[in-house]
Motif scaffolding. Structure first.
Motif, mmCIF file in Angstrom:
data_model
loop_
_atom_site.group_PDB
_atom_site.id
_atom_site.type_symbol
_atom_site.label_atom_id
_atom_site.label_comp_id
_atom_site.label_asym_id
_atom_site.label_seq_id
_atom_site.Cartn_x
_atom_site.Cartn_y
_atom_site.Cartn_z
ATOM 1 N N THR A 1 27.039 -10.621 65.280
ATOM 2 C CA THR A 1 26.646 -10.003 66.554
ATOM 3 C C THR A 1 27.349 -8.673 66.755
ATOM 4 O O THR A 1 26.729 -7.693 67.189
ATOM 5 N N ARG A 2 28.634 -8.640 66.439
ATOM 6 C CA ARG A 2 29.399 -7.394 66.612
ATOM 7 C C ARG A 2 28.779 -6.267 65.783
ATOM 8 O O ARG A 2 28.706 -5.116 66.229
ATOM 9 N N LEU A 3 28.321 -6.584 64.578
ATOM 10 C CA LEU A 3 27.666 -5.582 63.741
ATOM 11 C C LEU A 3 26.282 -5.239 64.276
ATOM 12 O O LEU A 3 25.877 -4.066 64.310
ATOM 13 N N ALA A 4 25.560 -6.259 64.719
ATOM 14 C CA ALA A 4 24.154 -6.062 65.076
ATOM 15 C C ALA A 4 23.951 -5.315 66.388
ATOM 16 O O ALA A 4 22.847 -4.809 66.636
ATOM 17 N N VAL A 5 24.979 -5.227 67.226
ATOM 18 C CA VAL A 5 24.814 -4.418 68.439
ATOM 19 C C VAL A 5 24.924 -2.930 68.119
ATOM 20 O O VAL A 5 24.565 -2.085 68.952
ATOM 21 N N GLU B 1 17.392 -5.102 74.016
ATOM 22 C CA GLU B 1 17.526 -4.039 75.016
ATOM 23 C C GLU B 1 18.743 -3.176 74.708
ATOM 24 O O GLU B 1 19.851 -3.697 74.549
ATOM 25 N N VAL B 2 18.539 -1.870 74.636
ATOM 26 C CA VAL B 2 19.615 -0.968 74.248
ATOM 27 C C VAL B 2 20.771 -1.007 75.240
ATOM 28 O O VAL B 2 21.944 -0.943 74.848
ATOM 29 N N ARG B 3 20.485 -1.129 76.520
ATOM 30 C CA ARG B 3 21.565 -1.174 77.510
ATOM 31 C C ARG B 3 22.378 -2.463 77.377
ATOM 32 O O ARG B 3 23.597 -2.456 77.596
ATOM 33 N N THR B 4 21.718 -3.552 77.020
ATOM 34 C CA THR B 4 22.432 -4.802 76.785
ATOM 35 C C THR B 4 23.358 -4.674 75.589
ATOM 36 O O THR B 4 24.518 -5.104 75.621
ATOM 37 N N ARG B 5 22.854 -4.086 74.495
ATOM 38 C CA ARG B 5 23.689 -3.915 73.307
ATOM 39 C C ARG B 5 24.875 -3.015 73.605
ATOM 40 O O ARG B 5 25.995 -3.258 73.132
ATOM 41 N N ALA B 6 24.661 -1.965 74.384
ATOM 42 C CA ALA B 6 25.757 -1.048 74.715
ATOM 43 C C ALA B 6 26.827 -1.766 75.525
ATOM 44 O O ALA B 6 28.023 -1.597 75.281
ATOM 45 N N ALA B 7 26.417 -2.571 76.498
ATOM 46 C CA ALA B 7 27.383 -3.295 77.322
ATOM 47 C C ALA B 7 28.140 -4.324 76.494
ATOM 48 O O ALA B 7 29.364 -4.480 76.628
ATOM 49 N N LEU B 8 27.420 -5.034 75.616
ATOM 50 C CA LEU B 8 28.076 -6.053 74.802
ATOM 51 C C LEU B 8 29.045 -5.421 73.809
ATOM 52 O O LEU B 8 30.149 -5.938 73.583
ATOM 53 N N ASP B 9 28.660 -4.291 73.227
ATOM 54 C CA ASP B 9 29.557 -3.591 72.317
ATOM 55 C C ASP B 9 30.820 -3.143 73.041
ATOM 56 O O ASP B 9 31.930 -3.261 72.516
ATOM 57 N N LEU B 10 30.667 -2.640 74.260
ATOM 58 C CA LEU B 10 31.825 -2.231 75.053
ATOM 59 C C LEU B 10 32.734 -3.427 75.320
ATOM 60 O O LEU B 10 33.964 -3.323 75.202
ATOM 61 N N ALA B 11 32.139 -4.560 75.657
ATOM 62 C CA ALA B 11 32.949 -5.760 75.915
ATOM 63 C C ALA B 11 33.706 -6.188 74.665
ATOM 64 O O ALA B 11 34.888 -6.529 74.735
ATOM 65 N N PHE B 12 33.047 -6.160 73.511
ATOM 66 C CA PHE B 12 33.730 -6.515 72.267
ATOM 67 C C PHE B 12 34.881 -5.555 71.986
ATOM 68 O O PHE B 12 35.953 -5.970 71.537
ATOM 69 N N CYS B 13 34.657 -4.266 72.221
ATOM 70 C CA CYS B 13 35.725 -3.280 71.997
ATOM 71 C C CYS B 13 36.915 -3.552 72.910
ATOM 72 O O CYS B 13 38.075 -3.495 72.482
#
Length: 208
Positions: free
Chosen positions: A42-46, A81-93
């Protein structure tokens, strides 16, 4: 000055640490019992296309989609959804890639929203600096294309129809914006996520 080059530096260090950690942990908490391999995929796929993740890990695209489907079900989110991926990537970071994030537990502290994190002055300074190259006449045309492109979930054809442009013109605008913003918008998601966050932040009223 701390924010002089904020648009060229990561957003994460500029967010309020405790509040950002609380937000990230709340978003990722349902993934606490998720297998590590699913989290890694998931971390890669976002950030990267699913086909690229499959090649990188030497697994099938269907396997990637299966793992992502589990995460979507667990979180109740659409990773398409691009906004979902951006938010999830930020959370992982913010959480160091792990659901617990190593932030500890705040007793009774209300969970902040992403909007609240983004209304801070450091976040606004970062977003203004990020978008500053688009302030001239040519840049304003590119800005309109970028906003429409994000609204169209990074679909160039939908963007072209919305703006009354050709698909080739939209892609030319994206390439020009890549140069001005010093971000990759057409290959990986990291630059797109920065753009999503910058547009989100500038659309919010900052805290007085």
């Amino acid at each position: 000055m701390r924010h002089a080059s904020a648009g060229r530096t990561p957003l994460v260090p500029l967010l309020p640490h405790a509040e950002a950690g609380t937000w990230a942990r709340a978003l990722l908490r349902p993934l606490g019992s998720t297998p590590r391999v699913t989290l890694d995929i998931t971390r890669l796929a976002v950030t990267f296309p699913r086909s690229a993740v499959a090649r990188l890990l030497d697994i099938s695209r269907n396997t990637v989609s299966h793992h992502l489907g589990r995460v979507e079900t667990t979180l109740g989110l659409d990773l398409g959804e691009v906004r979902t991926r951006a938010a999830l990537d930020l959370a992982f970071c913010l959480a160091g890639g792990q659901p617990d994030g190593g932030f500890g537990t705040e007793c009774g502290r209300p969970e902040p929203t992403l909007d609240e994190l983004f209304r801070t002055e450091p976040a606004h300074a970062w977003a203004r600096e990020f978008l500053r190259p688009l302030q001239d006449t040519r840049g304003r045309d590119l800005y309109a294309t970028l906003r429409a492109w994000i609204d169209a979930n990074t679909d160039a054809q939908r963007t072209a129809r919305h703006l009354g442009l050709s698909r080739n013109t939209v892609r030319a605008h994206l390439r020009a914006a890549e140069h001005l913003l010093s971000r990759d918008l057409l290959t990986t998601g990291s630059g797109i996520h920065d753009l999503v966050h910058a547009l989100h932040i500038t659309g919010l009223r900052p805290v007085d």
